[in-house]
Design a protein around this motif. Structure first.
Motif, PDB file in Angstrom:
ATOM      1  N   UNK A  96      -2.794   9.665 -17.162  1.00 14.85           N
ATOM      2  CA  UNK A  96      -1.607   9.600 -18.009  1.00 14.85           C
ATOM      3  C   UNK A  96      -0.368   9.833 -17.136  1.00 14.85           C
ATOM      4  N   UNK A 152      -8.024  12.068 -19.235  1.00 17.28           N
ATOM      5  CA  UNK A 152      -7.245  13.284 -19.492  1.00 17.28           C
ATOM      6  C   UNK A 152      -7.823  14.574 -18.932  1.00 17.28           C
ATOM      7  N   UNK A 165       4.875  13.085 -13.708  1.00 16.98           N
ATOM      8  CA  UNK A 165       6.222  13.604 -13.979  1.00 16.98           C
ATOM      9  C   UNK A 165       6.252  15.124 -13.941  1.00 16.98           C
ATOM     10  N   UNK A 166       5.259  15.760 -14.528  1.00 15.13           N
ATOM     11  CA  UNK A 166       5.305  17.214 -14.560  1.00 15.13           C
ATOM     12  C   UNK A 166       5.047  17.816 -13.186  1.00 15.13           C
ATOM     13  N   UNK A 196       2.445  11.121 -17.612  1.00 15.13           N
ATOM     14  CA  UNK A 196       3.142  12.396 -17.762  1.00 15.13           C
ATOM     15  C   UNK A 196       2.702  13.419 -16.718  1.00 15.13           C
ATOM     16  N   UNK A 250      -2.300   5.213 -17.533  1.00 15.03           N
ATOM     17  CA  UNK A 250      -2.987   4.944 -18.804  1.00 15.03           C
ATOM     18  C   UNK A 250      -2.094   5.371 -19.959  1.00 15.03           C
ATOM     19  N   UNK A 251      -1.812   4.437 -20.857  1.00 18.58           N
ATOM     20  CA  UNK A 251      -1.006   4.826 -22.007  1.00 18.58           C
ATOM     21  C   UNK A 251      -1.790   4.636 -23.289  1.00 18.58           C
ATOM     22  N   UNK A 252      -3.060   4.969 -23.188  1.00 21.26           N
ATOM     23  CA  UNK A 252      -3.910   5.045 -24.389  1.00 21.26           C
ATOM     24  C   UNK A 252      -4.118   3.670 -25.018  1.00 21.26           C
ATOM     25  N   UNK A 253      -4.022   2.631 -24.178  1.00 24.28           N
ATOM     26  CA  UNK A 253      -4.380   1.312 -24.676  1.00 24.28           C
ATOM     27  C   UNK A 253      -5.765   0.985 -24.138  1.00 24.28           C
ATOM     28  N   UNK A 254      -6.734   1.045 -25.011  1.00 24.84           N
ATOM     29  CA  UNK A 254      -8.098   0.792 -24.577  1.00 24.84           C
ATOM     30  C   UNK A 254      -8.705  -0.359 -25.346  1.00 24.84           C
ATOM     31  N   UNK A 302     -12.924   5.396 -22.508  1.00 21.49           N
ATOM     32  CA  UNK A 302     -11.741   5.335 -21.649  1.00 21.49           C
ATOM     33  C   UNK A 302     -10.849   6.536 -21.898  1.00 21.49           C
ATOM     34  N   UNK A 303     -10.897   7.497 -21.010  1.00 22.37           N
ATOM     35  CA  UNK A 303     -10.026   8.664 -21.151  1.00 22.37           C
ATOM     36  C   UNK A 303      -9.907   9.371 -19.810  1.00 22.37           C
ATOM     37  N   UNK A 358      -2.950  -4.313 -20.215  1.00 28.99           N
ATOM     38  CA  UNK A 358      -2.533  -3.734 -21.500  1.00 28.99           C
ATOM     39  C   UNK A 358      -1.914  -2.351 -21.315  1.00 28.99           C
ATOM     40  N   UNK A 408      -5.635  16.396 -16.558  1.00 29.75           N
ATOM     41  CA  UNK A 408      -4.515  17.125 -17.171  1.00 29.75           C
ATOM     42  C   UNK A 408      -4.954  18.538 -17.540  1.00 29.75           C
ATOM     43  N   UNK A 409      -6.131  18.627 -18.122  1.00 27.40           N
ATOM     44  CA  UNK A 409      -6.645  19.950 -18.482  1.00 27.40           C
ATOM     45  C   UNK A 409      -6.750  20.836 -17.251  1.00 27.40           C
TER      46      UNK A 409
END
Lengths: 790, 790
Positions: free
Chosen positions: B692, B540, B697-698, B694, B714-718, B537-538, B729, B543-544
């Motif tokens: 994520x 991200x 927001x950015x 953020x 997703x707030x890194x709750x896996x 679960x990721x 969650x 974002x990259x």
């Protein structure tokens, strides 16, 4: 050939294997009736069938045989399960050994415990289908593939008594990290380190395809392993008794070979260094999903990729239910467990006991073995400076002297290593070579420098292998630091993700003890890769890290050498974090003496009074994070002093990036009141940042004054150019920052036109000088901080 | 053994090699006096000495010999320079061949051109020290190491006439990607594809260390290469004439072997598939920095890692200046160039001409060969739906039918392939197997499915190798798509970074033609990896990608199958982008019929009137991006309808994430006025996001109403849990979103307490149900969209 195992031994091994396979199938399918005391019905079967059978019988076979070996030779052995989703097997084994119950007392060794064991598997708030931090004895998550062998070597370093048995799936073996990790044997010293026993398990298939290594000839496979520096042994079969005999015999031979290698390397000798031996490794070829259903709905399953996950599903078809029942009965559970669900004593007695159980090996819970580093006083390595900006120093070179003595102090306890992809010297940490060389097992040649079999600096040109080694080293209770070119640390992005996940999960597991933090020094960074160009310029790793849980990650941007020392000391003392330190290696102006640096780093952020000017009620806040942004900000202050002598400017430097987040988002976060006090609630903030500007915006978007933050940073403009021009093309240079101030401070509005034309003429001069001379203008090269007149 | 080359041939080769080495040294050191017509002085030497000599003579040697081979056999050959920083060599070669001047006319083939050639190297606004997009004939950047061999194979696929000579540095060979890439030969069909000629160049050292492969025995190295499936040839020496002879003879043999393999594979035969041959590869062992200074300041340089960069520096020491002069003279430039600086005609005649020059091979500027895909009408594959939410479909399975026919239509032109790390079927794109199997060269076994030597789906369990293949395929003018589990695409983060840099640089090079976009389908995504758990679960990766230049990256989050079709069609038609599509594979409710989907995707964002309610002047905007967030948002709308019947709610769905950025930051960005119109300037916006929070927001921090955006993601709750619980969650579930609305809409303040207690009791029920039943509550499982009463 006569049989190796007696009938009794063979029966015992096979019973133990059947018990573990039974428990694995039970975990995948059953939520009740764990010992089939009643005829199997739909009501006993889980509503969602999740799990992976394919790799399970192979893992169980290996684990069972390793148990025999441990008992036979009283081995100190750790088990790394590389194949993905091997959870059912490893959980079954830890349960059979009793460790699972010791860690999770509600999963008793009786029929109630069996129900709990089965039910929790792949069940909400239970455990996952792959080996995770929740599983006793494990240091390796079986989720993302490819890191088992590097982890195994990391665990074996400096543990001379330990044998790390590492099962490598043939799917996993296709990954890059795994393919490169085989060469780790060139960095393992049999005199000082333990042994790794690689077991390449060819079950022939990954999710949906045959595997590459299962379909090349044995001739090629054998050559490949020999080419990697191993002595390959082969065991193959699909008839249990025959495989038991061959596997037991072969593992026996291999352990004796390992002991022989170690004995040879460890005998007192003259001065010669031990040579790299040909370590034994095993190729085990057994069917995928062995002992599972041979056919389902007319399709072959055992020995194909159809056995990968759940071979039987759709229990609306009654035949499937009967097949499952037959499958479970095929292990003859009544010969394995008593009526209360306890493993029969004579079978249970086949497992090792106490810490000899692989699931209870202390190295599998490395935090329990962790001893703090004996760190020298970092202040003793400080750059002595009279005043801010009075001299230049190379920050990482200064750090190198500290790390040298960290290494020196750890030589007795053998619990610290430095890792880097061929860059330790390039990153200017080479002072460490005064006390320890780089590990190198091949014969030395003339002109070889700083290479030795007992070296403790680990260099291979693979960020992934370095990362895997370090993770394995940390997870078994030791300390380390990885230095890397900033741009190329992205090569391990996914490994860092997985380690962060491990740390988060492990912190929720009560019996797991904290391990030393994973420390990165990122240098040769984006602003000083001007000569190497765009491919070497990327500050985005900290964005990746900032996405992780706030209780796991820390990001530090020390502005000078003394701050770097303070931060590094803090990181080396910490536990359970991923610490990222970004610091340059080039000669740069130094700002804080060591006392000031310590205070500054403890706070994580601070107003630099010596650089500010009448800033009780400032016109503008000039903030900076990172060494080059700090330099450019201070240079901008001196320019502004000249343009606008009465400007009230406050300089704020950020070392610990996480202070910018609110305190409820990150434990290092400043309170809103302190933040507002420092950054004001209504004044423009010109923020010069090391990385992508968006990261600053996202960290502070909840802050009162966030609309007034104007962030300069890397905007993906890279080139082969000069250091100053890198700042110019990304609008982070001193002239731009000064202009930003004039543009944002309302009372300077009438000076805007003048400032702009001054800016443009400077830029023109800059560009002409650059093209003509290939280097930066003298006023940039020779710039030096001068304090304002009092 | 009699000599292979005649004296004249030998002299010619050696002269050409000397000329290229001379030009390389000139690039590193000189800014004037290019042919040493005057005695060398400090004034002729660059102020900053940047560049890498070590690998240069080896690359030049190989290139020169390949030229001979090309002429001898009229070969269509492409050159991939793996060793980092091989710029001086490859630039010298392209200049000698005339291509450099054709691409950059100011760098003429005379003494003025030589000055420019030398000066621009590692000079601001010039070219970098490694091979880059600026260099004619190159498809491979020599910055980050490890991708040469995968690129080479990617280039060779579907180019039966092409031989890709790939030089692999022994440093690079330690990386994970390179180590895994050797196995690419298992996926190369000699009947259909071209050949790769790997040349492992052992010069013995990387930056600061000997290399692993240079220090293992020839026995092990030979076994390693044979184990990888190659027939290794060895050439070794430090005496030029001897090496020229051996290298020429060996390369000759190897080319004949390649031709023999191809002839054999391509002859008309019965029905049997071609077998994987043992392809030849070369191990070339020559000294690092060969022909450079042997000693400097008493230290051995040639043949050590001291030759890595600039062997002579610090020209304040007069002896260094003399050594440099001697070094340059040792190539006897007066025998190579005429007085005007032109290469002597008899030497120049040794190079191939026209497109046979490796620097002018059209495959090296793949865009010039690019033909658009013959795409079927994607609308023909659409899910037919009567009304929003009236049926469920698996988005990627629908896409699979479209991709099947993309594949079908490209079978004649052979210019499309699908790539995936063992996941094409798991990602439900298996309809493609109806027209093409997976490439598989090993003999087939019973139960093998969809495997064939002429398959066009590329599966190896290495994201890195897949990525490298695809990049090489695209860079040589073809099309492709890589599907991957979302979490594991981070494994190629750094490769994507480098490809993005390549695209940016290439777009600034006037003669480079646009290439097809690098297309990712990320599926099995964070919200539907509930069964596989946290390690899978990721979200991200986006974002990259969002950190890259806005003219290079595109990110799409289609909410349903029809939108996915529209987006995929758009991506497959595009050029020079990195397109990231995130879409689930599980059965999910469908929202838009194909006409609506097309409009929606063209706009990139839209107000969904059918889901909104009295929204001309809404109380709240409910925004969503991603399939699961869209589902939860619509479910929240139905909940709110029940709680607060008179609520005025506007539903906005975002497909193209980049619309959120201002138009001056990204070409897809909405104008501020359109944005304000859609999202309002003062109403709360509850934004349910796939990744994520953020990132949202950015992207929108410059927008008027940004303070009112409340983002869930997703707030890194896996965990290993259920799909709905994953949302719970992470606070992205429908109940939370509905509560967010009540909390944020001022006029609902008096209902807040009721709403909160309702929320908590629902969550309690959810959790109990989950633990008891292992699946989601019926009201979640059975939820279906119903339109509001008119």
């Amino acid at each position: 050939m006569s049989d190796f195992l007696s009938d009794e031994q063979l029966e015992g091994l096979d019973a133990y294997w059947r018990a573990s396979n039974y428990l694995a199938v039970g975990q995948i399918y059953l939520k009740d009736n764990p010992l089939l005391h009643q005829p199997l019905t739909l009501a006993h079967i889980k509503p969602r069938l999740l799990g992976h059978w394919g790799t399970t019988p192979g893992l169980n076979l290996i684990y069972t045989h390793l148990n025999r070996l441990i008992k036979q030779y009283d081995l100190n052995m750790l088990f790394v399960a590389g194949p993905g989703h091997g959870g059912p097997a490893v959980v079954a084994q830890t349960y059979l050994e009793g460790t699972y119950t010791e860690c999770y007392p509600s999963v008793e060794r009786d029929i109630n415990g069996l129900v709990r064991l089965f039910r929790q598997f792949s069940w909400p708030y239970g455990i996952s289908s792959h080996v995770s931090a929740q599983i006793p004895g494990s240091i390796h998550e079986g989720g993302e593939l490819g890191y088992s062998l590097a982890h195994a070597y990391g665990a074996a370093f400096d543990n001379p008594d330990l044998i790390v048995a590492c099962v490598i799936g043939d799917g996993e073996a296709e990954t890059g990290t795994l393919a490169a990790s085989w060469h780790s044997n060139k960095f393992l010293n049999p005199a000082r380190d333990g042994a790794v026993l690689p077991i390449l398990h060819l079950n022939g298939y990954k999710i949906a395809n045959p595997t590459v290594l299962a379909r090349i000839s044995e001739d090629e496979l054998s050559a490949l392993m020999y080419g990697y520096g191993y002595d390959p042994y082969f065991v193959e079969g699909d008839e249990p008794a025959q495989v038991h005999q061959a596997l037991a015999r072969t593992l026996d031979t291999m352990v004796l070979k390992i002991r022989e290698i170690q004995r040879e390397a460890r005998q007192p000798r003259s001065s010669e260094a031990p040579e790299r031996p040909l370590w034994p490794m095993l190729v085990l070829r057994t069917p995928k999903g062995w002992t599972g259903p041979k056919f389902v709905d007319g399709h072959r399953v055992e020995g194909t990729c159809r056995a990968h996950q759940v071979p039987l599903a759709d229990f609306q078809q009654p035949i499937h239910l009967r097949q499952l029942e037959e499958w479970l009965h095929s292990y003859r559970p009544d010969e394995l467990f008593d009526a209360n669900g306890a493993l029969l004593p004579d079978i249970a007695a086949l497992a090792p006991t106490g810490h000899r159980r692989m699931s209870a090996n202390p190295h599998g819970n490395g935090g329990a073995l962790l001893r703090p580093l004996d760190l020298p006083r970092f202040a003793d390595y400080a750059v002595k400076l009279e005043a801010p900006g009075s001299l230049r120093a190379e920050a990482t070179r200064v750090l190198g002297t500290f790390l040298r003595d960290v290494m020196k102090n750890s030589l007795a306890s053998n619990n610290f290593r430095l890792f880097g992809p061929d860059e330790t010297a390039s990153n200017r940490l080479d002072a460490v070579y005064e006390v320890s060389a780089k590990t190198w097992m091949a014969p030395l040649e003339a002109d070889d420098n700083h290479l030795a079999a007992d070296g403790r600096v680990m260099e291979i040109l693979s960020e992934q292998v370095c990362e895997g080694w370090l993770e394995g080293y940390l997870l078994t209770g030791r300390h380390g630091l990885l230095s890397c070119y900033e741009a190329f640390i992205h090569i391990v992005d996914s490994m860092v993700n997985q380690h962060a996940k491990w740390l988060k999960t492990a912190s929720e597991v009560p019996w797991r003890k904290p391990i030393a933090s994973l420390n990165y020094l990122l240098t040769s960074h984006v602003w000083r890769q001007d000569h190497n160009g765009f491919s070497h310029q990327d500050p985005g790793f900290i964005d990746l890290v900032a996405n992780k849980k706030s209780d796991v990650v820390r990001i530090y941007l020390p502005p000078d050498a003394n701050c770097l020392l303070s931060v590094a000391d803090h990181c080396l003392k910490s536990c359970n974090y991923i610490n990222v330190i970004v610091a340059g290696k080039q000669p740069e102006w130094q700002w804080l003496d060591i006392d000031a640096a310590i205070c500054h780093c403890q706070a994580g952020v601070g107003r630099w009074a010596w650089a500010s000017q009448n800033d009780d009620d400032p016109d503008v806040v000039m903030a900076c994070a990172g060494d080059v942004p700090t330099l450019e900000t201070l240079a901008a202050v001196t320019l502004l002093r000249e343009y606008v002598p009465d400007l009230r400017v406050r300089v704020v430097n950020v070392v610990d990036l996480m202070v910018l987040q609110p305190s409820y988002q990150h434990p290092h976060g400043m309170s809103d009141s302190a933040f507002d006090e420092l950054f004001t609630v209504d004044k423009p903030v010109i923020f010069a940042f090391h990385g992508y500007p968006a990261l600053i915006h996202r960290l502070l978007y909840k802050r009162t004054n966030h609309d007034n933050f104007h962030v300069r940073g890397f905007k993906e403009e890279g080139a082969t150019t000069t250091p100053f021009d890198m700042a110019v093309i990304n609008n982070l240079d001193r002239y731009q920052l000064a202009l930003d101030v004039v543009e944002r401070v309302p009372r300077l509005r009438d000076q805007l036109q003048t400032a702009r034309s001054r800016y443009w003429s400077t830029m023109e001069r800059h560009k002409l000088y650059l093209i003509e001379h290939g280097q930066d203008m003298p006023e940039v090269l020779n710039w030096q901080w001068t304090p304002a007149n009092p």
